[in-house]
Design an enzyme around this catalytic site. Sequence first.
Site, PDB file in Angstrom:
ATOM      1  N   LYS A  12       0.865  -1.067   0.088  1.00 51.93           N
ATOM      2  CA  LYS A  12       0.070   0.068   0.087  1.00 51.93           C
ATOM      3  C   LYS A  12       0.817   1.109   0.040  1.00 51.93           C
ATOM      4  O   LYS A  12       1.833   1.301   0.953  1.00 51.93           O
ATOM      5  CB  LYS A  12      -0.843   0.130   1.276  1.00 51.93           C
ATOM      6  CG  LYS A  12      -2.380  -0.194   1.098  1.00 51.93           C
ATOM      7  CD  LYS A  12      -2.879  -0.218   2.651  1.00 51.93           C
ATOM      8  CE  LYS A  12      -4.169   0.249   2.457  1.00 51.93           C
ATOM      9  NZ  LYS A  12      -4.701   0.077   4.033  1.00 51.93           N
TER      10      LYS A  12
HETATM   11  C1  E4P Z   1      -8.332   1.170   4.087  1.00 52.06           C
HETATM   12  O1  E4P Z   1      -7.384   0.396   3.505  1.00 52.06           O
HETATM   13  C2  E4P Z   1      -7.956   1.900   5.287  1.00 52.06           C
HETATM   14  O2  E4P Z   1      -7.607   1.028   6.156  1.00 52.06           O
HETATM   15  C3  E4P Z   1      -9.362   2.110   5.979  1.00 52.06           C
HETATM   16  O3  E4P Z   1     -10.490   1.633   5.266  1.00 52.06           O
HETATM   17  C4  E4P Z   1      -9.540   3.471   6.699  1.00 52.06           C
HETATM   18  O4  E4P Z   1     -10.758   3.523   7.452  1.00 52.06           O
HETATM   19  P1  E4P Z   1     -11.101   4.692   8.426  1.00 52.06           P
HETATM   20  O5  E4P Z   1     -11.372   5.745   7.784  1.00 52.06           O
HETATM   21  O6  E4P Z   1     -12.341   4.022   9.105  1.00 52.06           O
HETATM   22  O7  E4P Z   1      -9.868   4.518   9.275  1.00 52.06           O
END
Ligand code: E4P
Length: 220
Positions: free
Chosen positions: A83
Amino acid sequence: MKFFVDTADVLEIRELAAAGVLDGVTTNPSHIAKTGRPIRDVIGEICQAVEGSVSAEVTATNFDDMIAEGEQLADIAANVAVKVPSTWDGFRACRTLSQRGRKVNVTLCFSANQALLAAKAGAAYISPFVGRLDDLGLDGIEVIREIRTIYDNDKSIKTEILASSIRTPLHVKLAAMAGADVATVPPAVLRNLARHPLTDKGLEAFLADWKKTGQVILRP
Ligand code: E4P
């Protein structure tokens, strides 16, 4: 639409994987921090628990260090997707890692133009953050819809739309309707998808009536 779970809680992941509902996992630095454990151990265990894609995020912000971290994360297991953030260094790292055969998930995406750049950089996944856009009074699902249209207009794009920052069962349904390929969902929301008070009430009534018959379905 595929379901990923958005957590680094290995026990939770094993339980959901055993239930057969998981197509993959996404983690982020906040999830890993919450475990209090080394990232390599956590990602390694998650990769053993699920066959599908497991996203592990770099924490470097410059191109060279993103590549170095990305390579090491990708070496943990064959199903790791690296990522990287939606920044110029992130898009450049996405291109280089993708050209080397690594799967890349471009995260922290808040606009259709960022999604277009990620696709051009060869991303396997683009992660638009629905909930965080909604938090600002914007329309996260509309961004998913825009990206779907843009990707469908260019048949050479193979990037999958991974609806992220999903907070409610309604988000899951709307993301699926808007054309997301995957939704990454917190464990609690994933469990809630099966719940309906009328299902519980109906089941209770059926079982009460059945009990009165004194029958059993299984032959002795
Ligand atoms: C995605 O890969 C992120 O880890 C995640 O969906 C972030 O979510 P949040 O905005 O609830 O922290």
